[in-house]
Design an enzyme around this catalytic site. Sequence first.
Site, short mmCIF file in Angstrom:
data_model
loop_
_atom_site.label_atom_id
_atom_site.label_comp_id
_atom_site.label_asym_id
_atom_site.label_seq_id
_atom_site.Cartn_x
_atom_site.Cartn_y
_atom_site.Cartn_z
N LYS A 56 0.94 -1.25 0.03
CA LYS A 56 0.06 0.04 -0.06
C LYS A 56 0.89 1.26 -0.17
CE LYS A 56 -2.65 0.72 3.92
NZ LYS A 56 -2.38 2.24 4.42
N SER A 57 1.89 1.34 0.75
CA SER A 57 2.76 2.61 0.99
C SER A 57 3.33 2.68 -0.37
CB SER A 57 3.81 2.31 1.97
OG SER A 57 3.05 2.16 3.34
N ASP A 77 2.24 -0.82 12.09
CA ASP A 77 1.07 -1.31 11.60
C ASP A 77 0.70 -2.84 12.02
OD1 ASP A 77 0.55 1.08 10.41
OD2 ASP A 77 1.19 0.38 8.41
N LYS A 131 -4.39 6.09 15.21
CA LYS A 131 -4.50 5.32 13.84
C LYS A 131 -5.63 5.51 13.39
CE LYS A 131 -0.05 4.45 13.07
NZ LYS A 131 0.59 4.96 11.92
N ARG A 141 -7.07 -3.34 10.17
CA ARG A 141 -6.22 -4.14 10.78
C ARG A 141 -6.71 -4.85 12.04
NH1 ARG A 141 -1.97 -3.15 7.01
NH2 ARG A 141 -1.66 -1.12 6.86
C1 S3P Z 1 2.50 4.82 6.14
C2 S3P Z 1 3.13 5.37 7.58
C3 S3P Z 1 2.77 4.99 8.73
C4 S3P Z 1 1.70 3.73 8.76
C5 S3P Z 1 0.80 3.79 7.57
C6 S3P Z 1 1.38 4.08 6.10
C7 S3P Z 1 3.16 5.47 5.01
O1 S3P Z 1 2.01 5.88 9.40
O2 S3P Z 1 1.16 3.54 9.94
O3 S3P Z 1 -0.17 2.70 7.63
O4 S3P Z 1 2.82 5.09 3.85
O5 S3P Z 1 3.93 6.43 4.89
P1 S3P Z 1 2.88 7.07 10.25
O6 S3P Z 1 3.55 7.74 9.17
O7 S3P Z 1 1.77 7.87 10.79
O8 S3P Z 1 3.53 6.41 11.40
#
Ligand code: S3P
Length: 440
Positions: free
Chosen positions: A23-24, A320, A347, A393
Amino acid sequence: MSFTLIVRKSPPPKGSVTIPGDKSISHRALIFAALAKGTSEIRNILPSDDVKRTAAILRQLGVVINEFEKFWTVHGVGLEGLKPPKGDLYCGNSGTTLRLMTGLLSAQGFDSRLTGDDSLDKRPMNRIMRPLSQMGARIKEERQGGKRFVVIKGQKNPLTPIYYESPVSSAQVKSAILLAGLYVSGATTVKEPLPSRDHTEKMMQSLGLDCQVRGSEATLKSTTPWEGREFVIPGDFSSAAFPLVATLIHPHSSAKVILRHVGVNPTRLGLWDVLKSMGAHLKMRYHHKGPGEPVADIEVIPSKMQGIRLDKNHIPRLIDEIPILTVAAASAQGETQIRGAEELRVKETDRLRALAHEFKKLKIPIVEHPDGLDITGSTNWRGAHCSSHGDHRIAMSLAVAGMIAEGTVRIEDVACIQTSFPNFYTLMKSLGAVMEEKVE
Ligand code: S3P
């Protein structure tokens, strides 16, 4: 319409599955392809609700994106080619869309306004508005009729360089600043308490940008335009975590499971390290180490595990995965203590509260602390009526717990699973899970 997931005690997971795209990295590939000169092809992109929000917003900004079954094409408009949007930009449930797009839009010459669903409206934006304002962005939050809007005024002057020490380790904060940094003449540096996921930095480097990483400090030194190209998205380790833990904890199994094409970027592998310390048998095969994002097949062998103590130093690399880690902890011997995890309260839902609330229904011993949880390993978890709290999640972690609980676990409000793992049921069922979705 509401979606409910019904999970029954299931046979041990068995077989092999390919894990859907990260996803990221999918969000970032769309953004960097949109800013390229010319056309890019993105393979194995995750077609989830969150990623589709980023695509929809880029389309509103004048980028043409075509979705085909095997790949998506993005007709990049170049760094200066985004167009003023008509109407508000809706991010749905996606924190990554909201934070990253805010960074990018802060540097544009036109006005824009971002909003999201009720859960996203509650998530903190000060953490990115503060540094972006220090760079000269004109950005504020506004409330209207119970909704929160992030309002960005068009820039007349270029943003200014920054050296920012972030109080939180957050890839969304870091990436928002680095994206704004694409429009700065001079260096943009973000320092974090501990390194968060580094997909933005890796993508910048692979596109030929001068982005340097030293420990927990990332610096974008200068920007040069880049051409469209092919992006291949590895499987999401955060999604792999669900079948991985479901296999590890099954009490009556000796069969192994193979998870194929999983991204194994070290900044994401906190769960791997913790489970190994707890006694898990996990192996990587065909490990391609890069350049770019490393990928491997993962072999999972059911294992007896012991409880563990985690502190704030463990959290950023498994941010996560804490919900599914608590399911592993609940089946391990002894107590697991998680501390320094207060980020979980901001979250998609307050995950510490939601986990404590739902695990008690399953008769799993759990104690909530301001910054963490204590979980005592036990057997004979009970079936129960649970809620996802609107959080993908939490929903998927409860589904994995349901595979070994006595009786039936009914999880209300599971449409949220679409935000990150649209084929969760199909994939889990192909490994033997007994679950069905009901539309009511
Ligand atoms: C993400 C960063 C994380 C993660 C999120 C995706 C990203 O969040 O929890 O699911 O894609 O950069 P945070 O930056 O708030 O920790």
